[in-house]
Write an enzyme that holds these catalytic residues in place. Structure first.
Site, PDB file in Angstrom:
ATOM      1  N   SER A  11       0.854  -1.189   0.000  1.00  0.00           N
ATOM      2  CA  SER A  11       0.000   0.000   0.000  1.00  0.00           C
ATOM      3  C   SER A  11       0.888   1.236   0.000  1.00  0.00           C
ATOM      4  O   SER A  11       1.654   1.459   0.943  1.00  0.00           O
ATOM      5  CB  SER A  11      -0.890   0.013   1.245  1.00  0.00           C
ATOM      6  OG  SER A  11      -1.363   1.333   1.454  1.00  0.00           O
ATOM      7  N   HIS A  36      -1.132  -1.257  -4.282  1.00  0.00           N
ATOM      8  CA  HIS A  36      -2.413  -0.970  -3.629  1.00  0.00           C
ATOM      9  C   HIS A  36      -2.522   0.540  -3.410  1.00  0.00           C
ATOM     10  O   HIS A  36      -1.622   1.157  -2.837  1.00  0.00           O
ATOM     11  CB  HIS A  36      -2.490  -1.739  -2.303  1.00  0.00           C
ATOM     12  CG  HIS A  36      -3.805  -1.629  -1.608  1.00  0.00           C
ATOM     13  ND1 HIS A  36      -4.918  -2.359  -1.997  1.00  0.00           N
ATOM     14  CD2 HIS A  36      -4.195  -0.892  -0.538  1.00  0.00           C
ATOM     15  CE1 HIS A  36      -5.937  -2.066  -1.194  1.00  0.00           C
ATOM     16  NE2 HIS A  36      -5.520  -1.167  -0.312  1.00  0.00           N
ATOM     17  N   ASP A  38      -4.740   3.540  -1.940  1.00  0.00           N
ATOM     18  CA  ASP A  38      -5.808   3.840  -0.975  1.00  0.00           C
ATOM     19  C   ASP A  38      -6.393   5.235  -1.177  1.00  0.00           C
ATOM     20  O   ASP A  38      -5.698   6.233  -1.002  1.00  0.00           O
ATOM     21  CB  ASP A  38      -5.258   3.732   0.451  1.00  0.00           C
ATOM     22  CG  ASP A  38      -5.077   2.290   0.884  1.00  0.00           C
ATOM     23  OD1 ASP A  38      -6.037   1.504   0.752  1.00  0.00           O
ATOM     24  OD2 ASP A  38      -3.977   1.948   1.357  1.00  0.00           O
ATOM     25  N   MET A  40      -9.031   7.943   0.130  1.00  0.00           N
ATOM     26  CA  MET A  40      -9.861   8.322   1.289  1.00  0.00           C
ATOM     27  C   MET A  40     -10.382   9.736   1.093  1.00  0.00           C
ATOM     28  O   MET A  40      -9.663  10.599   0.586  1.00  0.00           O
ATOM     29  CB  MET A  40      -9.023   8.249   2.569  1.00  0.00           C
ATOM     30  CG  MET A  40      -8.348   6.900   2.775  1.00  0.00           C
ATOM     31  SD  MET A  40      -7.521   6.826   4.373  1.00  0.00           S
ATOM     32  CE  MET A  40      -6.680   5.243   4.237  1.00  0.00           C
ATOM     33  N   HIS A  69      -8.381   1.048  -4.030  1.00  0.00           N
ATOM     34  CA  HIS A  69      -9.287   0.757  -2.919  1.00  0.00           C
ATOM     35  C   HIS A  69     -10.012   2.056  -2.561  1.00  0.00           C
ATOM     36  O   HIS A  69      -9.418   2.958  -1.974  1.00  0.00           O
ATOM     37  CB  HIS A  69      -8.446   0.222  -1.730  1.00  0.00           C
ATOM     38  CG  HIS A  69      -9.208   0.040  -0.467  1.00  0.00           C
ATOM     39  ND1 HIS A  69      -8.596  -0.177   0.755  1.00  0.00           N
ATOM     40  CD2 HIS A  69     -10.548   0.023  -0.209  1.00  0.00           C
ATOM     41  CE1 HIS A  69      -9.509  -0.308   1.699  1.00  0.00           C
ATOM     42  NE2 HIS A  69     -10.693  -0.182   1.140  1.00  0.00           N
ATOM     43  N   MET A  71     -12.227   4.245  -0.498  1.00  0.00           N
ATOM     44  CA  MET A  71     -12.882   4.470   0.793  1.00  0.00           C
ATOM     45  C   MET A  71     -13.562   5.824   0.675  1.00  0.00           C
ATOM     46  O   MET A  71     -13.146   6.816   1.293  1.00  0.00           O
ATOM     47  CB  MET A  71     -11.836   4.438   1.922  1.00  0.00           C
ATOM     48  CG  MET A  71     -11.325   3.033   2.206  1.00  0.00           C
ATOM     49  SD  MET A  71      -9.751   3.002   3.090  1.00  0.00           S
ATOM     50  CE  MET A  71      -8.625   3.150   1.710  1.00  0.00           C
ATOM     51  N   MET A 140     -11.180  -6.228   5.178  1.00  0.00           N
ATOM     52  CA  MET A 140     -10.394  -5.316   6.005  1.00  0.00           C
ATOM     53  C   MET A 140     -10.085  -6.022   7.331  1.00  0.00           C
ATOM     54  O   MET A 140     -10.990  -6.524   7.993  1.00  0.00           O
ATOM     55  CB  MET A 140     -11.177  -4.031   6.316  1.00  0.00           C
ATOM     56  CG  MET A 140     -11.459  -3.124   5.133  1.00  0.00           C
ATOM     57  SD  MET A 140     -10.000  -2.605   4.215  1.00  0.00           S
ATOM     58  CE  MET A 140      -9.066  -1.727   5.474  1.00  0.00           C
ATOM     59  N   ASP A 182      -6.420  -6.725   4.012  1.00  0.00           N
ATOM     60  CA  ASP A 182      -5.828  -5.381   4.083  1.00  0.00           C
ATOM     61  C   ASP A 182      -5.848  -4.856   5.512  1.00  0.00           C
ATOM     62  O   ASP A 182      -6.916  -4.647   6.081  1.00  0.00           O
ATOM     63  CB  ASP A 182      -6.640  -4.456   3.161  1.00  0.00           C
ATOM     64  CG  ASP A 182      -6.083  -3.040   3.061  1.00  0.00           C
ATOM     65  OD1 ASP A 182      -5.007  -2.771   3.622  1.00  0.00           O
ATOM     66  OD2 ASP A 182      -6.740  -2.201   2.411  1.00  0.00           O
TER      67      ASP A 182
HETATM   68  C1  DX5 Z   1      -6.356   1.254   5.617  1.00  0.00           C
HETATM   69  C2  DX5 Z   1      -5.862   1.024   4.210  1.00  0.00           C
HETATM   70  C3  DX5 Z   1      -4.732   0.051   4.145  1.00  0.00           C
HETATM   71  C4  DX5 Z   1      -3.495   0.468   4.866  1.00  0.00           C
HETATM   72  C5  DX5 Z   1      -2.645  -0.726   5.155  1.00  0.00           C
HETATM   73  O1  DX5 Z   1      -7.532   1.987   5.580  1.00  0.00           O
HETATM   74  O2  DX5 Z   1      -6.896   0.534   3.405  1.00  0.00           O
HETATM   75  O3  DX5 Z   1      -4.446  -0.301   2.801  1.00  0.00           O
HETATM   76  O4  DX5 Z   1      -2.744   1.412   4.175  1.00  0.00           O
HETATM   77  O5  DX5 Z   1      -1.567  -0.308   5.910  1.00  0.00           O
HETATM   78  P1  DX5 Z   1      -0.890  -1.249   6.995  1.00  0.00           P
HETATM   79  O6  DX5 Z   1      -0.333  -2.426   6.247  1.00  0.00           O
HETATM   80  O7  DX5 Z   1       0.151  -0.379   7.572  1.00  0.00           O
HETATM   81  O8  DX5 Z   1      -1.945  -1.662   7.970  1.00  0.00           O
HETATM   82 ZN    ZN Z   2      -6.442  -0.402   1.405  1.00  0.00          ZN
END
Ligand code: DX5
Ligand code: ZN
Length: 232
Positions: A11, A36, A38, A40, A69, A71, A140, A182
């Protein structure tokens, strides 16, 4: 069952954003499989990260699958933007969509693989009637919003349940669905996570937090330790 084809998906949330292109090239050269990504929105989750412009900027840097991903809430407006920006896989949370079937179709019509993401407290039942439109199921193992959180052990039980549902569907349809996990994944727990049924592993802080003494910009040793744990 044949030997699973395990994929490691760092990620980039935990990467150095001032050197994002280099970080991505280096982590792939170090043996990672997917990137990956992320997203947000400070609405569905209490954090704000990166969008389609950044996806478009990193697309020429790597041939690797970019695993977006989402969110965010709502999801539909932004899906075509990520498809145009070069995403390969787009996953979203059922809570972020008013019409899950429509959002999955939108992703696939945009030319990407589609997936549903399940928070620790979200029922797996959301996948039941849309299996034919899912390419990835993402569980998750932390609550979404931040990197560096601790793996929630109950995820192992849920992974086994998801694995049963996916295998039952594959047996009748002949179609494969990836089971991704994840949050809080590291070399110490990845073997147990694989044993519970996952085949695709997101790791943020465990990978990008592991600077190498020999070369702080390479991630060979941490990727190797994840693969060694998986092989055991
Ligand atoms: C959390 C993200 C993850 C996160 C994982 O909301 O979706 O992808 O970055 O990071 P680690 O491996 O540090 O938990
Ligand atoms: Zn993620």
């Amino acid at each position: 069952m044949s030997t699973p084809n395990y994929l490691i998906a760092p990620s980039i949330l935990s990467a150095n954003f001032a050197k994002l292109g280099e970080e991505i090239s280096n982590v792939i050269a170090s043996g990672a499989d997917w990137i990956h990504f992320d997203v947000m929105d400070n609405h569905y989750v209490p954090n704000l990260t990166i969008g389609p412009l950044v996806c478009e900027a990193i697309r020429p840097v790597t041939q690797a699958v970019i695993d977006v991903h989402l969110m965010v809430k709502p999801v539909d407006r932004i899906i075509p933007d990520f498809a145009k920006a070069g995403a390969d896989v787009i996953t979203f949370h059922p809570e972020g969509s008013e019409h899950i079937d429509r959002s999955l179709s939108l992703i696939r019509e945009s030319g990407c693989k589609a997936g549903l993401v399940f928070n620790p407290g979200t029922s797996l039942d959301f996948m039941d009637h849309v299996m034919d439109k899912i390419d990835v199921v993402l569980l998750m193992s932390v609550n979404p919003g931040f990197g560096g959180q601790k793996f929630i052990p109950q995820t192992l039980v849920k992974l086994a349940d998801a694995r049963r549902r996916i295998d039952a569907y594959t047996a009748i349809s002949g179609r494969e669905i990836r089971l991704e996990v994840d949050g809080g994944v590291n070399a110490g727990n990845i073997a147990a996570i694989a044993k519970a049924g996952a085949d695709t592993f997101v790791a943020g802080s465990a990978v990008f937090g592991a600077a190498q003494e020999s070369d702080p910009h390479r991630y060979d040793s941490v990727i190797r330790s994840l693969r060694t744990a998986l092989a055991a």
